[in-house]
Every structure is written in C-alpha cells, then in structure tokens.
Design a protein around this motif. Sequence first.
Motif, mmCIF file in Angstrom:
data_model
loop_
_atom_site.group_PDB
_atom_site.id
_atom_site.type_symbol
_atom_site.label_atom_id
_atom_site.label_comp_id
_atom_site.label_asym_id
_atom_site.label_seq_id
_atom_site.Cartn_x
_atom_site.Cartn_y
_atom_site.Cartn_z
ATOM 1 N N GLY A 1 0.799 -1.212 0.000
ATOM 2 C CA GLY A 1 0.000 0.000 0.000
ATOM 3 C C GLY A 1 0.835 1.267 0.000
ATOM 4 N N GLY A 2 2.139 1.119 -0.130
ATOM 5 C CA GLY A 2 3.046 2.261 -0.074
ATOM 6 C C GLY A 2 3.774 2.279 1.254
ATOM 7 N N GLY A 3 4.943 2.783 1.243
ATOM 8 C CA GLY A 3 5.756 2.846 2.449
ATOM 9 C C GLY A 3 6.892 1.841 2.410
ATOM 10 N N LEU A 4 7.722 1.911 3.427
ATOM 11 C CA LEU A 4 8.926 1.080 3.482
ATOM 12 C C LEU A 4 9.197 0.691 4.929
ATOM 13 N N LEU A 5 9.517 -0.566 5.141
ATOM 14 C CA LEU A 5 9.973 -1.051 6.439
ATOM 15 C C LEU A 5 11.451 -1.383 6.320
ATOM 16 N N ALA A 6 12.196 -1.203 7.400
ATOM 17 C CA ALA A 6 13.618 -1.527 7.374
ATOM 18 C C ALA A 6 14.016 -2.266 8.652
ATOM 19 N N PRO A 7 13.546 -3.518 8.816
ATOM 20 C CA PRO A 7 13.951 -4.293 9.985
ATOM 21 C C PRO A 7 15.405 -4.738 9.865
ATOM 22 N N ALA A 8 15.986 -5.147 10.975
ATOM 23 C CA ALA A 8 17.381 -5.584 10.988
ATOM 24 C C ALA A 8 17.475 -7.076 11.284
ATOM 25 N N LEU A 9 18.433 -7.722 10.641
ATOM 26 C CA LEU A 9 18.786 -9.100 10.950
ATOM 27 C C LEU A 9 19.967 -9.018 11.919
ATOM 28 N N LEU A 10 19.704 -9.244 13.198
ATOM 29 C CA LEU A 10 20.728 -9.093 14.221
ATOM 30 C C LEU A 10 21.697 -10.273 14.213
ATOM 31 N N GLN A 11 22.959 -9.956 14.492
ATOM 32 C CA GLN A 11 24.017 -10.979 14.560
ATOM 33 C C GLN A 11 24.016 -11.864 13.319
ATOM 34 N N ALA A 12 23.926 -11.260 12.162
ATOM 35 C CA ALA A 12 23.813 -12.009 10.901
ATOM 36 C C ALA A 12 25.029 -12.886 10.628
ATOM 37 N N ASP A 13 26.195 -12.475 11.087
ATOM 38 C CA ASP A 13 27.397 -13.277 10.840
ATOM 39 C C ASP A 13 27.391 -14.574 11.637
ATOM 40 N N LEU A 14 26.677 -14.611 12.752
ATOM 41 C CA LEU A 14 26.633 -15.804 13.593
ATOM 42 C C LEU A 14 25.488 -16.742 13.222
ATOM 43 N N ALA A 15 24.545 -16.255 12.444
ATOM 44 C CA ALA A 15 23.379 -17.057 12.065
ATOM 45 C C ALA A 15 23.721 -17.984 10.891
ATOM 46 N N SER A 16 23.075 -19.130 10.870
ATOM 47 C CA SER A 16 23.239 -20.045 9.741
ATOM 48 C C SER A 16 22.406 -19.534 8.567
ATOM 49 N N VAL A 17 22.671 -20.065 7.386
ATOM 50 C CA VAL A 17 21.870 -19.695 6.213
ATOM 51 C C VAL A 17 20.412 -20.076 6.446
ATOM 52 N N ALA A 18 20.173 -21.234 7.047
ATOM 53 C CA ALA A 18 18.800 -21.672 7.330
ATOM 54 C C ALA A 18 18.111 -20.705 8.288
ATOM 55 N N ASP A 19 18.837 -20.222 9.297
ATOM 56 C CA ASP A 19 18.259 -19.272 10.247
ATOM 57 C C ASP A 19 17.952 -17.939 9.566
ATOM 58 N N LEU A 20 18.873 -17.447 8.754
ATOM 59 C CA LEU A 20 18.624 -16.213 8.011
ATOM 60 C C LEU A 20 17.429 -16.384 7.076
ATOM 61 N N ASN A 21 17.342 -17.550 6.446
ATOM 62 C CA ASN A 21 16.217 -17.832 5.544
ATOM 63 C C ASN A 21 14.900 -17.784 6.319
ATOM 64 N N SER A 22 14.880 -18.370 7.503
ATOM 65 C CA SER A 22 13.672 -18.368 8.326
ATOM 66 C C SER A 22 13.296 -16.941 8.735
ATOM 67 N N ARG A 23 14.277 -16.158 9.119
ATOM 68 C CA ARG A 23 14.005 -14.761 9.514
ATOM 69 C C ARG A 23 13.477 -13.947 8.346
ATOM 70 N N LEU A 24 14.069 -14.143 7.171
ATOM 71 C CA LEU A 24 13.607 -13.413 5.982
ATOM 72 C C LEU A 24 12.194 -13.836 5.599
ATOM 73 N N THR A 25 11.910 -15.117 5.674
ATOM 74 C CA THR A 25 10.579 -15.612 5.335
ATOM 75 C C THR A 25 9.544 -15.006 6.282
ATOM 76 N N ASP A 26 9.917 -14.826 7.555
ATOM 77 C CA ASP A 26 9.002 -14.204 8.512
ATOM 78 C C ASP A 26 8.742 -12.744 8.175
ATOM 79 N N LEU A 27 9.711 -12.068 7.541
ATOM 80 C CA LEU A 27 9.575 -10.650 7.231
ATOM 81 C C LEU A 27 8.731 -10.383 5.993
ATOM 82 N N VAL A 28 8.824 -11.288 5.007
ATOM 83 C CA VAL A 28 8.127 -11.019 3.742
ATOM 84 C C VAL A 28 6.877 -11.797 3.574
#
Length: 94
Positions: A67-94
């Motif tokens: 509907g317009g607008g922009l969100l800018a959440p952060a992926l905290l401690q991204a270097d310590l997260a696994s690819v699967a964990d980052l994937n799960s976090r991203l899936t939760d965001l979109v």
Amino acid sequence: MWLRLPPGSPRPTPSAPIPERLLLGSLLFKAVALALREVPELNGFWLDGAFRPSADIHLGVAIALRGGGLLAPALLQADLASVADLNSRLTDLV
C-alpha cells in the motif's frame, strides 16, 4: 563450508512449500555478513557526523509495503546465524 547443508538435512526443491524454500537473499546476506567480518572497517554506523565502527554485524533489510511505504527491519548478529536461520528470519519478514 558455510554453504553446505548438514548430512541428512532435507534438500529444498521448487515444489517445496514456500516457508521451506531457500531464498536467494539468505545467501546474499550471509555472504555480506561474512565479508563484513573480514573487513571490519566497513561495518559500523554514523553518529554526530562521524563513522563509528561496530563489533556486532546487523544487516538492515528494506521491504516495500504493497500500500506504499517502506519497512527496514534488521537481521541481528547475521554473521553468527546459519543460512537456514537467516532464511527463516527473511521468510518471517516477507
């Protein structure tokens, strides 16, 4: 190697349910996080007109709203997260 799945883990396929599919962004964010660990001079923030280095690696994600607008959440401690964990976090965001 950070890209390899542990032995016995299921292999995501295009026919898998959406929450189980590997997002390209997950690989990109993991690569950026590892690069920032290797080149800490690029990891930080601006405060009072000066760059301040940061020990933690947090990645901001820009998400456009339908509907317009922009969100800018952060992926905290991204270097310590696994690819699967980052994937799960991203899936939760979109």
